[in-house]
Design a protein around this motif. Sequence first.
Motif, short mmCIF file in Angstrom:
data_model
loop_
_atom_site.label_atom_id
_atom_site.label_comp_id
_atom_site.label_asym_id
_atom_site.label_seq_id
_atom_site.Cartn_x
_atom_site.Cartn_y
_atom_site.Cartn_z
N ILE A 1 -11.45 1.38 -0.68
CA ILE A 1 -12.65 1.07 0.11
C ILE A 1 -12.29 1.00 1.59
O ILE A 1 -11.13 0.77 1.94
N GLY A 2 -13.28 1.20 2.44
CA GLY A 2 -13.05 1.10 3.89
C GLY A 2 -12.03 2.14 4.34
O GLY A 2 -12.11 3.32 3.99
N GLY A 3 -11.04 1.68 5.08
CA GLY A 3 -10.01 2.58 5.58
C GLY A 3 -9.16 3.17 4.47
O GLY A 3 -8.45 4.17 4.68
N SER A 4 -9.20 2.59 3.29
CA SER A 4 -8.44 3.13 2.16
C SER A 4 -9.24 4.17 1.38
O SER A 4 -8.88 4.53 0.26
N SER B 1 -4.78 0.38 -1.77
CA SER B 1 -5.20 -0.86 -1.14
C SER B 1 -4.01 -1.42 -0.38
O SER B 1 -2.98 -1.74 -0.97
N LYS B 2 -4.17 -1.51 0.93
CA LYS B 2 -3.05 -2.02 1.74
C LYS B 2 -2.75 -3.46 1.37
O LYS B 2 -1.61 -3.82 1.13
N SER B 3 -3.78 -4.29 1.31
CA SER B 3 -3.56 -5.70 0.98
C SER B 3 -3.21 -5.87 -0.49
O SER B 3 -2.53 -6.81 -0.88
N GLY B 4 -3.70 -4.94 -1.29
CA GLY B 4 -3.47 -5.04 -2.74
C GLY B 4 -4.31 -6.12 -3.39
O GLY B 4 -4.11 -6.45 -4.56
N THR C 1 -7.98 -6.43 -2.55
CA THR C 1 -9.41 -6.23 -2.29
C THR C 1 -10.17 -6.11 -3.62
O THR C 1 -9.77 -5.36 -4.52
N PRO D 1 -11.86 -2.33 -5.11
CA PRO D 1 -10.94 -1.39 -5.78
C PRO D 1 -10.21 -2.02 -6.97
O PRO D 1 -9.92 -1.34 -7.95
N GLY E 1 -5.84 -0.30 8.04
CA GLY E 1 -6.57 0.57 7.12
C GLY E 1 -7.30 1.72 7.78
O GLY E 1 -7.15 2.89 7.41
N ARG E 2 -8.10 1.43 8.81
CA ARG E 2 -8.96 2.48 9.39
C ARG E 2 -8.18 3.46 10.26
O ARG E 2 -8.76 4.44 10.75
N GLN F 1 -16.89 3.49 10.66
CA GLN F 1 -16.00 2.41 10.25
C GLN F 1 -14.94 2.15 11.31
O GLN F 1 -14.65 1.02 11.68
N GLU G 1 -15.55 -1.41 13.13
CA GLU G 1 -14.61 -2.49 12.84
C GLU G 1 -13.68 -2.76 14.01
O GLU G 1 -13.17 -3.87 14.16
N GLN H 1 -10.06 -7.39 12.05
CA GLN H 1 -11.44 -7.34 11.54
C GLN H 1 -11.81 -8.69 10.95
O GLN H 1 -12.12 -8.80 9.76
O1 PA5 Z 1 -9.76 -0.89 8.28
C1 PA5 Z 1 -9.51 -1.81 7.52
O2 PA5 Z 1 -8.49 -2.51 7.67
C2 PA5 Z 1 -10.40 -2.12 6.35
O3 PA5 Z 1 -11.55 -1.34 6.35
C3 PA5 Z 1 -9.65 -1.90 5.05
O4 PA5 Z 1 -9.21 -0.58 4.99
C4 PA5 Z 1 -10.51 -2.21 3.83
O5 PA5 Z 1 -11.00 -3.52 3.93
C5 PA5 Z 1 -9.71 -2.07 2.55
O6 PA5 Z 1 -8.61 -2.92 2.57
P1 PA5 Z 1 -7.39 -2.72 1.58
O7 PA5 Z 1 -6.76 -1.41 1.86
O8 PA5 Z 1 -6.47 -3.85 1.90
O9 PA5 Z 1 -7.93 -2.79 0.19
#
Ligand code: PA5
Length: 450
Positions: free
Chosen positions: A81-84, A142-145, A147, A150, A205-206, A286, A290, A418
């Motif tokens: 989701i988002g940047g991912s 998922s960067k944070s792992g 979210t 996802p 992420g973005r 995005q 953000e 963000q």
């Molecule tokens: O740009 C960002 O940091 C966010 O949009 C993230 O990409 C988004 O919230 C997804 O986060 P994550 O990759 O940790 O699941």
Amino acid sequence: MLKVNLEGCKSFVSEEQYREYVGKALAALDVLESETGAGNDFVGWKHLPSINSKNSLVDECEQIRDSWKAKGVDLVVVIGIGGSYLGAKCAIEALKHPFSSLLSGKKDAPEVVFAGQNLSEEYICELMDLVRERNVATVVISKSGTTTEPAVAFRIIKQYIENTYGKAEAAERIVAVTDKARGALKSLSTQEGYKTFVIEDNVGGRYSVLTPVGMLPIILAGYDMRAMLAGALEMEELCSRPCAETNPALQYAAMRNLLYSEFGKKIEILVSFNPKFQYLGEWWKQLYGESEGKDGKGIFPASVICTTDLHSMGQYIQDGERILMETVVTVENAQRSMVIEADGQNLDGLNFLAGKHVEECNAMAELGTKLAHIDGGVPQLQLSIDKIDEYNLGAIFYFFEKACGISAYVLGVNPFNQPGVEAYKKNMFALLDKPGYEEQSAAIRARLAE
Ligand code: PA5
């Protein structure tokens, strides 16, 4: 090569005002280059084109593509989701044949579909209808792992893959892209033995489309990541120059900030006359939303596809509140050809177009719209590329990222955090009784009962 043209702003701003904002953008570029600004531990994306054109990441992604091809995989579910999610979605939508899944004939690459970018039960059920018909593999990003969106989709897809192919084979059909050490996805992947790509700590992420977050799905979908990195590399060099005449990111950042700060142009609409760029608008919104929308400041990013949206949003853009500016992404050359033929009866009255290419009509619609919007008080910034391909997409991605960092520093905000995204999550977790949220759960229930 990607070019910025500011002619469509000339009747709104003076040369002196533009120079003043070029000065601000140059100072912001210096902060970004010297890594002395807010969020400076998240600027690893600046050198991704040069780094990733030399290391083995593209090869590693291609190995996964080849091994899944050998298994006959014809559907890849990319979860994020988002940047991912948005960078890969944008690139694939721009590059693919829009009707590829309906065309007959052998496919060279698996279909790539996305999950985990919403919490709609209908969406995931309908996606599973497709998954059950296909030979499937998945990439979870998922960067944070941690979210939720996802993670929910991954639990469902993982269980399906394990039940269908067995645990050992599932480990070969699941790839994770996540942090090198932190998060549930990292620990789960280590325990299950998944191939894992790392998102470096210093890339948010973005800003991650040129890491495996974007690279792996784009390569799996059959596109040329080396060409994309080459386009981005050209911009890495150009957009680092402290020279307003040759650095397109400086030009764009200076003008949009001038229009926002001095002329009340609070909304910027990204416009394209090619429907393949619908998701460029989503990715760009995005990135800018953000990065800039914080501390009570920021240009609100919107997007339209023309001429489609001229029949919906066109009225407002031409005639509504005068708080708009536009950035048009012009594609100079169509890669397909269709000429409008003469018709003996001319019942539709269209013979004045006979012999013209459809794209010529599109180009005249674009030019006519530009003139009309300028006349209507909407300044127009223009970004042009010669055609939609991997090279130019790489250039666009890098250009907008660099210009975003510069712009946010001109505005005086941290482009790389963000904090506002957390507010909905806290409420959602409280409402879903997530362990650790007991106090918030009680408070939110009391509030709803008032
Ligand atoms: O740009 C960002 O940091 C966010 O949009 C993230 O990409 C988004 O919230 C997804 O986060 P994550 O990759 O940790 O699941």
